[in-house]
Each structure stands twice: as C-alpha cells, then as structure tokens.
Design a protein around this motif. Structure first.
Motif, short mmCIF file in Angstrom:
data_model
loop_
_atom_site.label_atom_id
_atom_site.label_comp_id
_atom_site.label_asym_id
_atom_site.label_seq_id
_atom_site.Cartn_x
_atom_site.Cartn_y
_atom_site.Cartn_z
N GLY A 182 -0.65 0.08 -15.51
CA GLY A 182 0.58 -0.57 -15.94
C GLY A 182 1.83 0.18 -15.51
N ASP A 183 1.75 1.52 -15.46
CA ASP A 183 2.90 2.32 -15.04
C ASP A 183 3.19 2.11 -13.55
OD1 ASP A 183 3.17 3.39 -17.59
OD2 ASP A 183 1.79 5.03 -17.17
N ILE A 184 2.14 1.99 -12.75
CA ILE A 184 2.33 1.72 -11.33
C ILE A 184 3.00 0.37 -11.14
CG2 ILE A 184 1.20 1.38 -9.09
CD1 ILE A 184 -1.10 3.15 -10.12
N GLY A 220 6.76 0.11 -11.84
CA GLY A 220 7.64 0.64 -10.81
C GLY A 220 7.76 -0.24 -9.58
N LEU A 221 6.98 -1.33 -9.55
CA LEU A 221 6.96 -2.20 -8.38
C LEU A 221 7.11 -3.66 -8.80
CD1 LEU A 221 4.01 -0.46 -6.49
CD2 LEU A 221 6.44 -0.31 -5.92
N PRO A 222 8.31 -4.07 -9.20
CA PRO A 222 8.52 -5.46 -9.60
C PRO A 222 8.11 -6.42 -8.48
CG PRO A 222 10.43 -4.12 -10.15
CD PRO A 222 9.54 -3.26 -9.31
N GLY A 223 7.42 -7.47 -8.87
CA GLY A 223 6.96 -8.44 -7.88
C GLY A 223 5.53 -8.26 -7.46
N LEU A 224 4.94 -7.13 -7.81
CA LEU A 224 3.54 -6.87 -7.46
C LEU A 224 2.64 -7.43 -8.56
CD1 LEU A 224 1.26 -5.55 -5.83
CD2 LEU A 224 1.80 -3.39 -6.98
N SER A 225 1.75 -8.33 -8.20
CA SER A 225 0.86 -8.93 -9.20
C SER A 225 -0.28 -7.97 -9.55
CB SER A 225 0.29 -10.24 -8.67
OG SER A 225 -0.66 -9.99 -7.64
N ALA A 283 0.82 -1.21 0.00
CA ALA A 283 0.00 0.00 0.00
C ALA A 283 0.86 1.27 0.00
CB ALA A 283 -0.94 -0.01 1.20
N LEU A 284 1.83 1.33 0.90
CA LEU A 284 2.68 2.51 0.97
C LEU A 284 3.48 2.71 -0.31
CD1 LEU A 284 4.11 2.62 4.61
CD2 LEU A 284 2.83 4.42 3.45
N MET A 285 3.94 1.63 -0.90
CA MET A 285 4.74 1.76 -2.11
C MET A 285 3.89 2.22 -3.30
SD MET A 285 7.52 -1.34 -1.81
CE MET A 285 6.45 -2.54 -1.05
N ILE A 286 2.63 1.81 -3.32
CA ILE A 286 1.72 2.30 -4.36
C ILE A 286 1.49 3.79 -4.19
CG2 ILE A 286 -0.65 2.18 -5.22
CD1 ILE A 286 -0.56 -0.84 -4.42
N THR A 308 21.00 -2.92 2.11
CA THR A 308 21.66 -3.45 0.92
C THR A 308 21.03 -2.84 -0.32
OG1 THR A 308 20.13 -5.33 0.89
CG2 THR A 308 22.24 -5.65 1.99
N PRO A 309 21.81 -2.70 -1.42
CA PRO A 309 21.26 -2.11 -2.63
C PRO A 309 20.07 -2.91 -3.16
CG PRO A 309 23.66 -2.29 -2.76
CD PRO A 309 23.23 -3.06 -1.55
N ALA A 310 19.07 -2.21 -3.64
CA ALA A 310 17.88 -2.84 -4.20
C ALA A 310 17.35 -1.97 -5.32
CB ALA A 310 16.82 -3.04 -3.12
N PHE A 311 16.48 -2.55 -6.14
CA PHE A 311 15.86 -1.79 -7.23
C PHE A 311 15.07 -0.62 -6.66
CE2 PHE A 311 12.03 -0.83 -9.63
CZ PHE A 311 12.55 -0.53 -10.88
N MET A 312 15.24 0.54 -7.25
CA MET A 312 14.46 1.72 -6.87
C MET A 312 13.76 2.26 -8.11
SD MET A 312 17.05 3.70 -4.20
CE MET A 312 15.86 4.99 -3.80
N SER A 313 12.48 2.53 -7.97
CA SER A 313 11.73 3.10 -9.08
C SER A 313 12.13 4.56 -9.26
CB SER A 313 10.23 3.02 -8.79
OG SER A 313 9.89 3.86 -7.69
N VAL A 314 11.70 5.16 -10.35
CA VAL A 314 12.00 6.58 -10.59
C VAL A 314 11.43 7.43 -9.47
CG1 VAL A 314 11.52 8.54 -12.10
CG2 VAL A 314 12.19 6.35 -13.10
#
Length: 211
Positions: free
Chosen positions: A24-26, A29-34, A9-12, A92-98
C-alpha cells in the motif's frame, strides 16, 4: 530495457530506493497505478532479482518489498535520467512522491555552491523522516531522526519542490499551512539554493514532428 522497460517498473524501483515498503505504501507514492499492475510488476521485478519480499516478525507480521543489493545499485540510473529529463523544454510541474523528491536532492546537489556551507537539515514528510547533512561540499541524505538538526522542515513534499525548483518563497507556504520550518529560516533558505536545475535544452533544436 528487457528487465526494467515495462511501464511503472522504474518508478516502483525508485519508491524502494530508501528502504522497504508495504504494498500500500508503494501504491500511495504512485497515483494512477492499479493494484493489479503493481502486483504484476513486483512479481516481474522479483523474478528478475531486483526486488525481494519478506514478512516482518510479530507484532507487525506484514509483508514488505525491498531492493536486493543489486537492485539498489540502480540509483545511478535515476540520477542520470533525472538530470537529463530536467533539461526538457517541455518540463511541467507534476506530483512527486517523497522518494522522488529526496532522490532529486541527491541528483541536483551542486558541490561548488556548498563549499562553505555546513548544516544538518531534518525533513518530516508525514511519517517519513529524513536527515540531510551538508559538509565539505558533500551531501548525505538518508532516512533518519530529525532531532537535533539545525533546521527541521515539515509538510508536503511538493511544496518543498516548489521552493527547490520553482522559486516559491517560504513565507506564503508557511502562512497557508503547507509547510513549517523549525530553526533558522535563513539557513534553510541557503540550503534551498544548493540544487540548481541544469540548463534547459533549446526548443528550436528539437526534431520537428512529422505530419
């Protein structure tokens, strides 16, 4: 937490901080979210009055999601949580959306380091463009055109993260094609120093795990 405590929820909400987005754009930005979970979370956030949806007029005619005025006030939560989380000794480094990267610059900006620094910096992350203005010790960074900026960065947002917070040098990333910088590279290098991470928590002060 009853309102925003569900996973994702917070990441959305974070993904919508800088303006409306399509479904689709949301998700991009959130790999792993179905798709199913995103649909559920958007419905819950809409019911809570945090997110609203509307359909763009022709010729676009697509549905978009955006924060309500109250929902947009949540940015302060991300700044506080972001600074607290950056102190983790286990970070640790992780993927970050724009959106996450741009919000991190708003969060980590150091006023004292920027006292004598004035510049306009443009950022082109694919189709998403932002304009950062540093003046009199303040930072403004918003979606916008990059034309006329003193320096324009283009490329992968996570390569920018590697320079901002990981100490990576610009030249190797340019050589690899991950990023490009138009304008004064020294000015851009100085800009990168304006975002120091807070001091990490001492691991020895962490509570011990129970067996």
């Amino acid at each position: 937490m009853d309102i925003i405590g569900e996973r994702w929820a917070l990441m959305i909400i974070r993904e919508l901080i800088f303006g409306p987005k399509r479904f689709g754009d949301i998700r991009a930005g959130l790999p792993g979210l179905s798709a199913n979970v995103l649909t559920q979370r958007l419905e819950a956030l809409e019911a809570a009055g945090i997110v609203q949806r509307r359909k763009l007029p022709p010729p676009a005619s697509v549905q978009i999601y955006e924060l309500t005025e109250w929902g947009a006030e949540s940015e302060i939560l991300f700044r506080i949580i972001g600074r607290w989380a950056a102190r983790s000794p286990l970070l640790t480094p992780a993927f970050m959306s724009v959106a996450s990267v741009v919000l991190s610059m708003r969060t980590m900006f150091d006023t004292e380091r920027a006292r004598d620094f004035d510049a306009d910096i443009g950022f082109r992350f694919g189709a998403e463009h932002f304009r950062a203005t540093v003046k009199d010790g303040t930072l403004t960074i918003e979606p916008g055109e990059t034309d006329g900026a003193d320096v324009v960065f283009s490329g992968d947002q996570n390569a920018l993260v590697a320079m901002l917070y990981g100490g990576e040098a610009l030249a190797p990333l340019e050589s690899s094609g991950a990023v490009g910088v138009e304008g004064d590279p020294a000015l851009f290098a100085r800009y990168l120093t304006l975002f120091p991470l807070p001091e990490q928590a001492v691991p020895g002060n962490l509570p011990r795990q129970r067996a």
